[in-house]
Scaffold this motif. Structure first.
Motif, PDB file in Angstrom:
ATOM      1  N   GLU B  81     -26.064  13.116  41.352  1.00 63.13           N
ATOM      2  CA  GLU B  81     -25.521  13.804  42.516  1.00 63.13           C
ATOM      3  C   GLU B  81     -25.239  12.849  43.668  1.00 63.13           C
ATOM      4  OE1 GLU B  81     -26.664  18.056  43.427  1.00 63.13           O
ATOM      5  OE2 GLU B  81     -28.440  17.319  42.390  1.00 63.13           O
ATOM      6  N   GLU B  82     -25.496  11.583  43.404  1.00 60.97           N
ATOM      7  CA  GLU B  82     -25.235  10.570  44.434  1.00 60.97           C
ATOM      8  C   GLU B  82     -24.401   9.481  43.777  1.00 60.97           C
ATOM      9  OE1 GLU B  82     -28.802   8.942  46.410  1.00 60.97           O
ATOM     10  OE2 GLU B  82     -29.826  10.576  45.413  1.00 60.97           O
ATOM     11  N   PRO B  83     -23.700   8.677  44.584  1.00 55.93           N
ATOM     12  CA  PRO B  83     -22.922   7.591  43.987  1.00 55.93           C
ATOM     13  C   PRO B  83     -23.829   6.601  43.270  1.00 55.93           C
ATOM     14  CG  PRO B  83     -22.513   7.746  46.362  1.00 55.93           C
ATOM     15  CD  PRO B  83     -23.569   8.727  46.045  1.00 55.93           C
ATOM     16  N   VAL B  84     -23.346   6.077  42.157  1.00 57.41           N
ATOM     17  CA  VAL B  84     -24.100   5.045  41.436  1.00 57.41           C
ATOM     18  C   VAL B  84     -23.217   3.808  41.304  1.00 57.41           C
ATOM     19  CG1 VAL B  84     -25.659   6.515  40.118  1.00 57.41           C
ATOM     20  CG2 VAL B  84     -23.361   6.098  39.258  1.00 57.41           C
ATOM     21  N   GLY B  85     -23.847   2.711  40.879  1.00 57.32           N
ATOM     22  CA  GLY B  85     -23.107   1.469  40.725  1.00 57.32           C
ATOM     23  C   GLY B  85     -22.124   1.538  39.568  1.00 57.32           C
ATOM     24  N   GLU B  86     -21.300   0.496  39.509  1.00 57.90           N
ATOM     25  CA  GLU B  86     -20.315   0.421  38.425  1.00 57.90           C
ATOM     26  C   GLU B  86     -21.021   0.358  37.075  1.00 57.90           C
ATOM     27  OE1 GLU B  86     -16.887  -2.750  37.029  1.00 57.90           O
ATOM     28  OE2 GLU B  86     -17.828  -2.970  38.987  1.00 57.90           O
ATOM     29  N   TYR B  87     -22.123  -0.402  37.044  1.00 57.80           N
ATOM     30  CA  TYR B  87     -22.939  -0.484  35.840  1.00 57.80           C
ATOM     31  C   TYR B  87     -24.275   0.216  36.085  1.00 57.80           C
ATOM     32  CZ  TYR B  87     -19.649  -4.087  34.414  1.00 57.80           C
ATOM     33  OH  TYR B  87     -18.519  -4.768  34.087  1.00 57.80           O
ATOM     34  N   LEU B 123     -31.081   7.685  44.299  1.00 60.49           N
ATOM     35  CA  LEU B 123     -30.411   6.702  43.455  1.00 60.49           C
ATOM     36  C   LEU B 123     -30.026   5.466  44.260  1.00 60.49           C
ATOM     37  CD1 LEU B 123     -28.139   9.108  41.415  1.00 60.49           C
ATOM     38  CD2 LEU B 123     -30.039   7.805  40.528  1.00 60.49           C
ATOM     39  N   ALA B 124     -29.812   5.660  45.577  1.00 63.00           N
ATOM     40  CA  ALA B 124     -29.388   4.546  46.431  1.00 63.00           C
ATOM     41  C   ALA B 124     -30.442   3.443  46.432  1.00 63.00           C
ATOM     42  CB  ALA B 124     -29.137   5.044  47.841  1.00 63.00           C
ATOM     43  N   LYS B 125     -31.704   3.844  46.263  1.00 63.13           N
ATOM     44  CA  LYS B 125     -32.809   2.891  46.256  1.00 63.13           C
ATOM     45  C   LYS B 125     -32.636   1.834  45.164  1.00 63.13           C
ATOM     46  CE  LYS B 125     -37.310   3.761  45.196  1.00 63.13           C
ATOM     47  NZ  LYS B 125     -38.471   4.625  45.097  1.00 63.13           N
ATOM     48  N   GLY B 126     -32.045   2.240  44.043  1.00 65.74           N
ATOM     49  CA  GLY B 126     -31.908   1.300  42.929  1.00 65.74           C
ATOM     50  C   GLY B 126     -30.521   0.718  42.796  1.00 65.74           C
ATOM     51  N   THR B 127     -29.673   0.957  43.797  1.00 61.77           N
ATOM     52  CA  THR B 127     -28.305   0.454  43.714  1.00 61.77           C
ATOM     53  C   THR B 127     -28.177  -0.826  44.534  1.00 61.77           C
ATOM     54  OG1 THR B 127     -27.573   2.728  43.521  1.00 61.77           O
ATOM     55  CG2 THR B 127     -25.873   1.106  43.985  1.00 61.77           C
ATOM     56  N   ALA B 129     -26.588  -3.857  46.798  1.00 61.77           N
ATOM     57  CA  ALA B 129     -25.843  -3.746  48.058  1.00 61.77           C
ATOM     58  C   ALA B 129     -24.329  -3.745  47.822  1.00 61.77           C
ATOM     59  CB  ALA B 129     -26.229  -4.898  48.986  1.00 61.77           C
ATOM     60  N   ASP B 130     -23.892  -4.510  46.796  1.00 58.16           N
ATOM     61  CA  ASP B 130     -22.456  -4.550  46.534  1.00 58.16           C
ATOM     62  C   ASP B 130     -21.975  -3.345  45.696  1.00 58.16           C
ATOM     63  OD1 ASP B 130     -23.680  -5.167  44.208  1.00 58.16           O
ATOM     64  OD2 ASP B 130     -22.645  -7.056  43.840  1.00 58.16           O
ATOM     65  N   GLY B 131     -22.903  -2.463  45.377  1.00 59.12           N
ATOM     66  CA  GLY B 131     -22.523  -1.256  44.642  1.00 59.12           C
ATOM     67  C   GLY B 131     -22.142  -1.516  43.190  1.00 59.12           C
ATOM     68  N   LYS B 132     -22.547  -2.645  42.662  1.00 58.95           N
ATOM     69  CA  LYS B 132     -22.154  -2.968  41.299  1.00 58.95           C
ATOM     70  C   LYS B 132     -23.143  -2.425  40.265  1.00 58.95           C
ATOM     71  CE  LYS B 132     -19.908  -6.650  38.800  1.00 58.95           C
ATOM     72  NZ  LYS B 132     -19.907  -8.045  38.463  1.00 58.95           N
ATOM     73  N   PHE B 133     -24.435  -2.493  40.594  1.00 61.00           N
ATOM     74  CA  PHE B 133     -25.449  -2.075  39.620  1.00 61.00           C
ATOM     75  C   PHE B 133     -26.350  -0.982  40.174  1.00 61.00           C
ATOM     76  CE2 PHE B 133     -24.537  -6.526  38.631  1.00 61.00           C
ATOM     77  CZ  PHE B 133     -24.266  -6.438  37.272  1.00 61.00           C
ATOM     78  N   THR B 134     -26.760  -0.084  39.286  1.00 60.42           N
ATOM     79  CA  THR B 134     -27.848   0.821  39.610  1.00 60.42           C
ATOM     80  C   THR B 134     -28.916   0.629  38.549  1.00 60.42           C
ATOM     81  OG1 THR B 134     -26.395   2.416  40.642  1.00 60.42           O
ATOM     82  CG2 THR B 134     -28.532   3.236  39.908  1.00 60.42           C
ATOM     83  N   LEU B 135     -30.126   0.347  38.992  1.00 54.29           N
ATOM     84  CA  LEU B 135     -31.221   0.094  38.058  1.00 54.29           C
ATOM     85  C   LEU B 135     -32.122   1.317  38.005  1.00 54.29           C
ATOM     86  CD1 LEU B 135     -32.708  -2.051  36.318  1.00 54.29           C
ATOM     87  CD2 LEU B 135     -33.938  -2.715  38.387  1.00 54.29           C
ATOM     88  N   MET B 136     -32.339   1.851  36.817  1.00 51.60           N
ATOM     89  CA  MET B 136     -33.256   2.988  36.715  1.00 51.60           C
ATOM     90  C   MET B 136     -34.113   2.907  35.461  1.00 51.60           C
ATOM     91  SD  MET B 136     -30.726   6.131  35.787  1.00 51.60           S
ATOM     92  CE  MET B 136     -29.756   6.036  37.263  1.00 51.60           C
ATOM     93  N   LYS B 137     -35.287   3.547  35.560  1.00 54.88           N
ATOM     94  CA  LYS B 137     -36.162   3.629  34.400  1.00 54.88           C
ATOM     95  C   LYS B 137     -35.852   4.937  33.680  1.00 54.88           C
ATOM     96  CE  LYS B 137     -40.376   2.956  36.351  1.00 54.88           C
ATOM     97  NZ  LYS B 137     -41.822   2.674  36.374  1.00 54.88           N
TER      98      LYS B 137
END
Lengths: 491, 172
Positions: B81-87, B123-127, B129-137
């Motif tokens: 429901e929030e923007p995520v990174g490209e990867y 989700l922003a917490k794991g994204t 700054a350049d918006g390229k990656f979002t890291l999640m478990k």
């Protein structure tokens, strides 16, 4: 050493087996062709019942029996193939979908023919993007070759298969959760009865089968019931007089992971022991086996005293555990059981669907208790209380000794048992997720109690040597009830 | 969710290709609502994440209330429901991967990408700054024999070590 017996996985590594032509070269669709040429649908259903095939998804319910509950006079009927493989430690369906999807299609066709089903939904895990792609491609090919669609091979049989992606919820692997999810809702399991066989997807009779179960069907039809029943042990179900045969027929795709040298999927006849399986998987990585989870993370743990337990549906049930989905996780002497339980409890707290209160609140509570113990903040009361047990007079009562109370361990057991009681096997939730939480929680705690006590006492995680960490069988209440089944032929 | 809120967003509609895909989907089920999950997957692929406008559009297409769509979106972890990174990098951390040191992989990713791990509500917490990656478990990815594993968008990477992670990230 036990030999692998590859049936479902026999041609898995053949290059391009995912294409129709190569699959045909390796006797693909022969089982289905034999079924439509030689048998009536009822005969196929009878064959499956006689074969003793048990559902491979987890519950181990007889497939033929399940089919017999489906009312034949209500149209339409549906088949849901459960490819939502999410049980930690299980990964056999993934390989079928990615490498040999035509085998699944053949299984589906046989089931559809036997049950007079025209529409099949394959509920496939959202994360299985490659598997879905391969299956979609195989389905497309099967349509082109006239094995799917209308009037298949001129028999007047119509079958359509659709893939339906999930979206990352573990509970959608539960059959009624899967049905709700398939209907476009939150995947919250339904009350049973009515069972899906009577009222399932779109309120119509539905057969829900795991991928592996369906993949067994072509081989049962091609090679006959007798061939199939020769594999695996048949026990005597002594609840009946005279005892009934309790078949554990066929092979199982055992998925073994954790501390073994060659983790992977091994197709073996049902009924080998834990020790034998570890040997097949290249032996243990480490010095000593500390614990084995025999059937996915929901199954009660086995200690090193229980490694002679045979890995089949009946033996494991009687050993107070379960074969489940056949996901075996091995832990060596360096592992801390409190830490392992914490990992599993985080999983369940995350995956509880939130429908039933005991589970919604109980799972995070159990997780928090284990977290507290692992962090070194476990609560230990300073008072001592009389220790109850077998007293001098041979009866249950005050033993005259005193014991220290580990408040958090009592609480852990109490909370877990109030989600689902492992001793009475009653659960306060709609689905069996409840028992899947309390089974590991209570069994780890009872069987490896010294390690939990040490963590509380010393305010940090302490990994004890295997012999010290494990509660001996004679002191372990759950273990005392263990029962080894007799083979039917021995009676 | 009131209508005023929705109008702030840019309206959403399927592009031509996805519309065709959607028309195919809808014919598979006796009721339209059943196409919810595949439709949401389709919409998420187009829009990047599920905005209120997407929910409104999907609700109209499936002839259900917006609330029902929201109900589903919030239940499944794969819908954002929030923007995520490209990867989107999903790191499995369930027991079989934990036994094979997935923590090492996760810590390495955290350090390398200089980001925290996303939580489901943040989700922003794991994204990055350049918006390229979002890291999640994530929970078990059903590849325990080749643990530890991570998934980057639709691809699975197996038997990882910190060195292999570097290699994977460089090849993206």
């Amino acid at each position: 050493m036990v030999e692998e017996k590859r049936i479902l996985y026999e041609h898995l590594d053949v290059p391009d087996i995912n294409t129709f032509d190569v699959f045909r070269q390796y006797d693909g669709y022969k089982g289905f062709e034999k079924a439509i040429a030689e048998y009536q649908p009822e005969e196929i259903a009878k064959m499956v019942l006689d074969s003793g095939l048990k559902g491979r998804g987890g519950a181990g319910f007889s497939t033929g029996e399940k089919w017999s509950f489906v009312p034949r006079d209500i149209e339409p009927r549906y088949l849901c193939c459960n490819a939502d493989e999410s049980e930690p430690g299980t990964f056999s369906n993934r390989y079928v979908l990615e490498k040999n999807p035509h085998l699944l299609i053949e299984g589906i066709l046989i089931c559809c023919y036997a049950m007079g089903i025209e529409t099949t939904y394959v509920y496939i895990r959202g994360e299985f993007t490659l598997g879905k792609k391969m299956l979609d491609a195989a389905i497309k090919e099967a349509y082109e070759q006239g094995y799917l669609g209308e009037d298949i091979r001129g028999t007047g049989l119509n079958v359509n298969i659709y893939t339906h992606p999930g979206a990352g919820a573990y509970i959608c692997g539960e059959e009624t959760g899967l049905i709700e999810s398939l209907e476009g809702k939150r995947g919250q399991p339904r009350n049973k009865p009515p069972f899906p066989a009577v009222e399932g997807v779109f309120r119509k009779p539905t057969v829900v089968q795991n991928v592996e179960t369906l993949c067994n069907l072509p081989f049962i039809v091609s090679n006959g019931v007798e061939w199939y029943t020769q594999m695996g042990p048949t026990y005597a179900d002594t609840r009946f007089d005279p005892p009934k045969p309790d078949a554990n027929t066929g092979t199982k795709l055992y998925c073994i992971s954790g501390d073994v040298n060659e983790p992977g999927v091994y197709e073996l006849e049902l009924g080998l022991t834990c020790t034998e399986l570890i040997e097949v998987a290249g032996g243990l990585r480490g010095e000593e086996v500390k614990a084995v989870i025999p059937g996915g993370s929901s199954a009660p743990i086995l200690t090193h005293y229980e490694l002679d337990t045979r890995l089949d549906f009946t033996s494991l049930t009687l050993a107070k555990s379960m074969l489940g989905s056949g996901g075996i996780i091995v832990m060596n002497e360096t592992r801390n059981i409190v830490d392992c339980l914490l990992n599993i409890m985080k999983f369940y707290a995350h995956e509880s669907c939130g429908q039933c209160t005991p589970c919604r609140w109980g799972t995070p509570w159990v997780r928090d208790i284990v977290q507290r113990i692992a962090d070194g903040n476990g609560r230990q009361s300073t008072i001592t209380r009389p220790k109850f047990g077998i007293a001098e007079n041979g009866r249950w009562g005050d033993t005259g000794e005193t014991e220290e109370i580990y408040e958090d361990l009592d609480l852990l057991e109490s909370v877990a048992n109030n989600i689902a009681n492992v001793d009475t096997m009653t659960w306060n939730t709609i689905c069996v997720f409840g028992i899947a939480v309390s089974w590991p929680a209570v069994s780890y705690m009872r069987k490896f109690r010294p390690e939990f006590e040490a963590a509380i006492r010393e305010s940090k995680l302490v990994t004890l040597p295997v012999a010290e960490a494990t509660v001996p069988p004679e002191e372990n209440y759950a273990y005392q009830q263990r029962f080894v089944p007799k083979e039917f032929a021995d009676l | 969710m009131s209508d005023e809120l929705i109008q702030i967003e840019t309206p959403f509609a399927f592009n031509e290709e996805n519309q065709r895909e959607f028309d195919k989907l809808i014919g598979r089920y006796p009721i339209k609502e059943a196409a919810m999950l595949p439709t949401l997957h389709l919409a998420q692929r187009q829009a990047g994440y599920i905005t209120p406008a997407v929910m409104k559009y999907v609700a109209e297409q499936l002839e259900v209330s917006v609330m029902k769509v929201k109900d589903v979106v919030t239940f499944y972890p794969m819908f954002f429901e929030e923007p995520v990174g490209e990867y989107v990098i999903r790191v499995c951390h369930t027991l079989p991967c934990a036994l094979r040191d997935c923590k090492e992989v996760l810590d390495h990713l955290k350090a390398k990408l200089d980001t925290d791990v996303a939580s489901e509500t943040n989700l922003a917490k794991g994204t990055t700054a350049d918006g390229k990656f979002t890291l999640m478990k994530v929970e078990c990815l059903a590849s325990c024999d080749v643990a530890p594993v991570i998934m980057i968008n639709d691809d699975l990477y197996k038997n990882l070590t910190p060195e292999k992670v570097d290699e994977v990230l460089n090849n993206l």
